[in-house]
Design a protein around this motif. Structure first.
Motif, PDB file in Angstrom:
ATOM      1  N   LEU A  73      41.896  49.766  43.789  1.00  0.00           N
ATOM      2  CA  LEU A  73      40.514  49.592  43.386  1.00  0.00           C
ATOM      3  C   LEU A  73      40.129  48.132  43.603  1.00  0.00           C
ATOM      4  CD1 LEU A  73      38.301  51.314  42.066  1.00  0.00           C
ATOM      5  CD2 LEU A  73      39.238  50.694  39.847  1.00  0.00           C
ATOM      6  N   GLY A  74      38.961  47.902  44.167  1.00  0.00           N
ATOM      7  CA  GLY A  74      38.510  46.552  44.468  1.00  0.00           C
ATOM      8  C   GLY A  74      37.823  45.848  43.307  1.00  0.00           C
ATOM      9  N   ALA A  75      37.850  46.447  42.126  1.00  0.00           N
ATOM     10  CA  ALA A  75      37.230  45.846  40.941  1.00  0.00           C
ATOM     11  C   ALA A  75      38.062  46.229  39.725  1.00  0.00           C
ATOM     12  CB  ALA A  75      35.806  46.358  40.784  1.00  0.00           C
ATOM     13  N   LYS A  76      37.911  45.465  38.655  1.00  0.00           N
ATOM     14  CA  LYS A  76      38.622  45.794  37.424  1.00  0.00           C
ATOM     15  C   LYS A  76      38.063  47.078  36.838  1.00  0.00           C
ATOM     16  CE  LYS A  76      39.684  41.066  36.147  1.00  0.00           C
ATOM     17  NZ  LYS A  76      39.524  40.013  35.149  1.00  0.00           N
ATOM     18  N   HIS A  95      48.722  44.445  40.982  1.00  0.00           N
ATOM     19  CA  HIS A  95      47.476  43.814  41.379  1.00  0.00           C
ATOM     20  C   HIS A  95      47.596  43.457  42.851  1.00  0.00           C
ATOM     21  CE1 HIS A  95      46.172  43.506  37.235  1.00  0.00           C
ATOM     22  NE2 HIS A  95      47.387  43.109  36.941  1.00  0.00           N
ATOM     23  N   GLY A  96      46.466  43.393  43.525  1.00  0.00           N
ATOM     24  CA  GLY A  96      46.486  43.011  44.923  1.00  0.00           C
ATOM     25  C   GLY A  96      46.756  41.531  45.081  1.00  0.00           C
ATOM     26  N   ALA A  97      47.174  41.163  46.269  1.00  0.00           N
ATOM     27  CA  ALA A  97      47.420  39.752  46.574  1.00  0.00           C
ATOM     28  C   ALA A  97      46.108  38.974  46.486  1.00  0.00           C
ATOM     29  CB  ALA A  97      48.014  39.629  47.974  1.00  0.00           C
ATOM     30  N   PRO A  98      46.160  37.706  46.099  1.00  0.00           N
ATOM     31  CA  PRO A  98      44.940  36.898  46.045  1.00  0.00           C
ATOM     32  C   PRO A  98      44.196  36.945  47.383  1.00  0.00           C
ATOM     33  CG  PRO A  98      46.776  35.699  45.068  1.00  0.00           C
ATOM     34  CD  PRO A  98      47.348  36.940  45.701  1.00  0.00           C
ATOM     35  N   GLY A  99      42.892  37.161  47.301  1.00  0.00           N
ATOM     36  CA  GLY A  99      42.070  37.219  48.497  1.00  0.00           C
ATOM     37  C   GLY A  99      42.087  38.550  49.223  1.00  0.00           C
ATOM     38  N   SER A 100      42.850  39.533  48.728  1.00  0.00           N
ATOM     39  CA  SER A 100      42.963  40.827  49.404  1.00  0.00           C
ATOM     40  C   SER A 100      41.785  41.748  49.131  1.00  0.00           C
ATOM     41  CB  SER A 100      44.252  41.541  48.982  1.00  0.00           C
ATOM     42  OG  SER A 100      44.160  41.946  47.620  1.00  0.00           O
ATOM     43  N   GLY A 101      41.013  41.450  48.074  1.00  0.00           N
ATOM     44  CA  GLY A 101      39.922  42.342  47.694  1.00  0.00           C
ATOM     45  C   GLY A 101      40.382  43.511  46.834  1.00  0.00           C
TER      46      GLY A 101
END
Length: 133
Positions: A73-76, A95-101
């Motif tokens: 998911l691209g948002a919390k 969580h996704g990598a920083p900057g991954s969206g």
């Protein structure tokens, strides 16, 4: 048919869009428009949330190959996968990598069949979602 039953029938027809699942294909990345949770019909009640984090979506997905799937998911927000009216237990969170969206990744072991993906506790607007292996 009495007037009360007729009014109920009209209300159910008008409410029908909230009952519909938005279809999602495995491997597809989609941008989903979020709605107020109170306007959605969830198969399992979502966690209690407060504005502005009181938006979500109800999606449907058909799984043809059993295995481990990652819902990103691209948002919390909250991600629930539901089958036959019961939540499927998650087997991992990340969580996704920083900057991954990617804000959140939840893993599930899924068999062949139809599932509902319930998103909740999100702010208004849109969210990007992907279900992949």
């Amino acid at each position: 048919m009495n007037l009360k039953m007729l009014a109920l029938g009209i209300a159910l027809l008008l409410a029908a869009p909230a009952l519909a699942e938005v279809p999602l294909d495995p491997g597809q990345t989609a941008t989903v428009r979020l709605s107020l949770q109170r306007d959605l019909i969830y198969p399992v009640a979502p966690p209690f949330t407060q504005p502005p984090a009181n938006h979500g979506a109800v999606l449907g997905i058909d799984i043809d190959e059993p295995g481990r799937y990652h819902v990103s998911l691209g948002a919390k927000g909250w991600i629930e996968v539901i089958r036959d009216g019961k939540p499927v237990p998650s087997i991992g969170h990340d969580h996704g990598a920083p900057g991954s969206g990617v804000a959140k990744i939840v893993d599930f072991d899924l068999g062949v069949g139809h599932y509902t993906i319930a998103l909740s506790g999100m702010t208004e607007g849109e969210a990007v979602i992907n279900v992949g292996r």
